[in-house]
Write an enzyme that holds these catalytic residues in place. Structure first.
Site, mmCIF file in Angstrom:
data_model
loop_
_atom_site.group_PDB
_atom_site.id
_atom_site.type_symbol
_atom_site.label_atom_id
_atom_site.label_comp_id
_atom_site.label_asym_id
_atom_site.label_seq_id
_atom_site.Cartn_x
_atom_site.Cartn_y
_atom_site.Cartn_z
ATOM 1 N N LYS A 115 -14.364 25.166 29.666
ATOM 2 C CA LYS A 115 -12.914 25.014 29.466
ATOM 3 C C LYS A 115 -12.241 24.496 30.727
ATOM 4 C CE LYS A 115 -11.968 27.831 25.487
ATOM 5 N NZ LYS A 115 -11.169 28.877 24.874
ATOM 6 N N LYS A 197 -22.147 22.265 19.270
ATOM 7 C CA LYS A 197 -21.666 23.211 18.253
ATOM 8 C C LYS A 197 -20.451 22.630 17.529
ATOM 9 C CE LYS A 197 -18.289 26.259 20.411
ATOM 10 N NZ LYS A 197 -17.770 27.560 20.693
ATOM 11 N N LYS A 200 -13.502 23.640 16.949
ATOM 12 C CA LYS A 200 -12.170 23.230 16.496
ATOM 13 C C LYS A 200 -11.550 22.214 17.448
ATOM 14 C CE LYS A 200 -11.043 28.019 17.538
ATOM 15 N NZ LYS A 200 -10.682 29.296 17.046
HETATM 16 P P1 TYM Z 1 -13.346 31.904 18.741
HETATM 17 O O1 TYM Z 1 -11.947 32.014 18.261
HETATM 18 O O2 TYM Z 1 -13.723 30.690 19.540
HETATM 19 O O3 TYM Z 1 -14.340 31.949 17.527
HETATM 20 C C1 TYM Z 1 -14.251 32.986 16.552
HETATM 21 C C2 TYM Z 1 -15.645 33.346 16.066
HETATM 22 O O4 TYM Z 1 -16.308 32.203 15.511
HETATM 23 C C3 TYM Z 1 -17.598 32.066 16.100
HETATM 24 N N1 TYM Z 1 -17.938 30.624 16.144
HETATM 25 C C4 TYM Z 1 -19.048 30.094 15.628
HETATM 26 N N2 TYM Z 1 -20.087 30.651 14.985
HETATM 27 C C5 TYM Z 1 -21.074 29.826 14.569
HETATM 28 N N3 TYM Z 1 -21.063 28.486 14.754
HETATM 29 C C6 TYM Z 1 -20.046 27.882 15.403
HETATM 30 N N4 TYM Z 1 -20.036 26.564 15.553
HETATM 31 C C7 TYM Z 1 -18.967 28.700 15.880
HETATM 32 N N5 TYM Z 1 -17.801 28.449 16.532
HETATM 33 C C8 TYM Z 1 -17.188 29.634 16.697
HETATM 34 C C9 TYM Z 1 -17.451 32.663 17.497
HETATM 35 O O5 TYM Z 1 -18.700 33.058 18.020
HETATM 36 C C10 TYM Z 1 -16.547 33.850 17.211
HETATM 37 O O6 TYM Z 1 -17.306 34.950 16.747
HETATM 38 N N6 TYM Z 1 -13.409 34.973 22.627
HETATM 39 C C11 TYM Z 1 -13.501 34.925 21.184
HETATM 40 C C12 TYM Z 1 -12.439 35.750 20.481
HETATM 41 C C13 TYM Z 1 -12.384 37.165 20.909
HETATM 42 C C14 TYM Z 1 -13.276 38.191 20.513
HETATM 43 C C15 TYM Z 1 -12.806 39.369 21.139
HETATM 44 C C16 TYM Z 1 -14.412 38.216 19.686
HETATM 45 C C17 TYM Z 1 -11.460 37.723 21.737
HETATM 46 N N7 TYM Z 1 -11.708 39.051 21.863
HETATM 47 C C18 TYM Z 1 -13.489 40.586 20.988
HETATM 48 C C19 TYM Z 1 -15.072 39.435 19.539
HETATM 49 C C20 TYM Z 1 -14.594 40.589 20.169
HETATM 50 C C21 TYM Z 1 -13.330 33.491 20.764
HETATM 51 O O7 TYM Z 1 -12.740 32.685 21.444
HETATM 52 O O8 TYM Z 1 -13.762 33.223 19.526
#
Ligand code: TYM
Length: 334
Positions: A115, A197, A200
């Site tokens: 990032k 991967k 978004k």
């Molecule tokens: P975020 O918002 O980027 O993504 C949300 C969830 O989607 C999963 N994910 C994927 N899984 C499979 N293939 C992909 N291409 C893919 N892209 C995203 C991510 O692994 C995630 O589970 N930091 C976290 C949000 C967060 C969080 C937490 C998660 C904040 N606090 C506490 C768990 C527990 C994030 O940015 O996810």
């Protein structure tokens, strides 16, 4: 009202338009696990501002995400579905945990490095301490399990390290959480470049299936997905594009990759891509319809937002007060 004694926490950022990766890597598993645990599903709007956001857009996306959780099948009476910013204990615990986290640990985080490279004009301190806020989210609720996609594993590991460090100093304050990574779907790749991967923030809209895409768009994107010249539906690292499509098909239908290979034995990629597009569209369409209905029902959704934030706060404060006491903050006299 809530389901089990064991606690589950997970969250998603209200940034950008969610992709099929978010759904298959996370949300879909959340629905499956929700009967077994007391679950908190958070819209992590505080994490979102580590990257500059348009305020009106952020508010809208946060509400879209909260309603999506419900539309995807999470019952807001059985699960706690809420906004992170409505429970101040997240930020309070994050501050405390900042003081138990080392710069060197945070410097190793690959998401920070990615990032920071992407947003070179805004490498703010929040972007750097992002994993500490995430640790606070998880530890506040004494979470046993945290279902996430593969890309969040490193953040889970640092969460465990911080919790163990704190417990070593002050006794068993935090439950040490385990990651839950689904068997299929934990890593959905880009449709245009299967070595990356699905994300978004990808600039190429054809690389990702957005959860808002309509049926025709979904099918068109799958038809254009990058494959290879083997002309054989096989789950192999030598065919990363096809492997990714099998993963998607498996995750949606529940069929094992070997059974998918058998189903499409002797058939061309055109047939297979169309089949993947159809199962994905069939899965997303009812969710989109339910979400639209929820967004139209302001009073109902507002009620959920209020009661669920209260339920989350009640649980969060139990941990926060214990932590404050342990580290020596003066007793509260009210
Ligand atoms: P975020 O918002 O980027 O993504 C949300 C969830 O989607 C999963 N994910 C994927 N899984 C499979 N293939 C992909 N291409 C893919 N892209 C995203 C991510 O692994 C995630 O589970 N930091 C976290 C949000 C967060 C969080 C937490 C998660 C904040 N606090 C506490 C768990 C527990 C994030 O940015 O996810």
């Amino acid at each position: 009202m809530l389901n089990g004694n064991k606690m589950l926490f997970s969250g998603m950022q209200a940034t950008g338009t969610l992709t099929l990766g978010n759904y298959l890597g996370a949300l879909n598993n959340w629905v499956t696990l929700s009967d077994e645990y007391t679950c908190l599903y958070c819209v992590v709007d505080e994490h979102s501002i580590t990257v500059r956001q348009d305020p009106a857009e952020l508010r809208k996306r946060a509400r879209n995400l909260l309603t999506l959780y419900i539309a995807a099948g999470l019952d807001p009476e059985k699960n706690i579905i809420y906004y992170q910013s409505h429970v101040p204990a997240h930020a309070e615990l994050a501050w405390i945990l900042n003081c138990f986290t080392y710069m060197g640990e945070l410097q190793r985080m690959t998401q920070f490095k990615d990032k920071a490279a992407k947003h070179a004009d805004n490498i703010n301190a929040g972007l750097f301490t992002y994993p500490v806020l995430m640790a606070a989210d998880i530890l506040l609720y004494q979470s046993d399990v945290v279902p996430v996609g593969q890309d969040q594993m490193q953040h889970l590991e640092i969460t465990r390290d911080i919790a163990l460090r704190f417990n070593n100093l002050y006794g068993d304050v935090f439950t040490i959480p385990e990651a839950y990574i689904g068997k299929v779907g934990a890593k959905i790749q880009s449709l245009q470049d299967p070595s990356k991967k699905m994300s978004k923030s990808d600039e190429n809209a054809n690389a990702s299936i957005y959860l808002t895409d309509d049926r025709d768009t979904i099918i068109r994107k799958f038809k254009r997905a990058v494959t290879d010249l083997e002309a054989c539906v096989r789950y192999s690292d030598d065919q990363p594009g096809i492997k990714n499509l099998i993963t998607i098909y498996s995750a949606v239908t529940g069929k094992a990759p070997a059974d998918v290979e058998a189903e499409f034995e002797g058939r061309g990629y055109g047939d297979f891509k169309l089949a993947v597009g159809e199962v994905v569209a069939d899965r997303l369409q009812p969710i989109q319809e339910k979400q639209a209905a929820l967004l139209a029902d302001k009073a109902y959704v507002d009620g959920i937002i209020k009661t669920n934030a209260e339920r989350a706060e009640y649980l969060a404060l139990k941990t926060l007060r214990k932590v404050q006491k342990k580290i020596g903050f003066p007793e509260r006299i009210r």
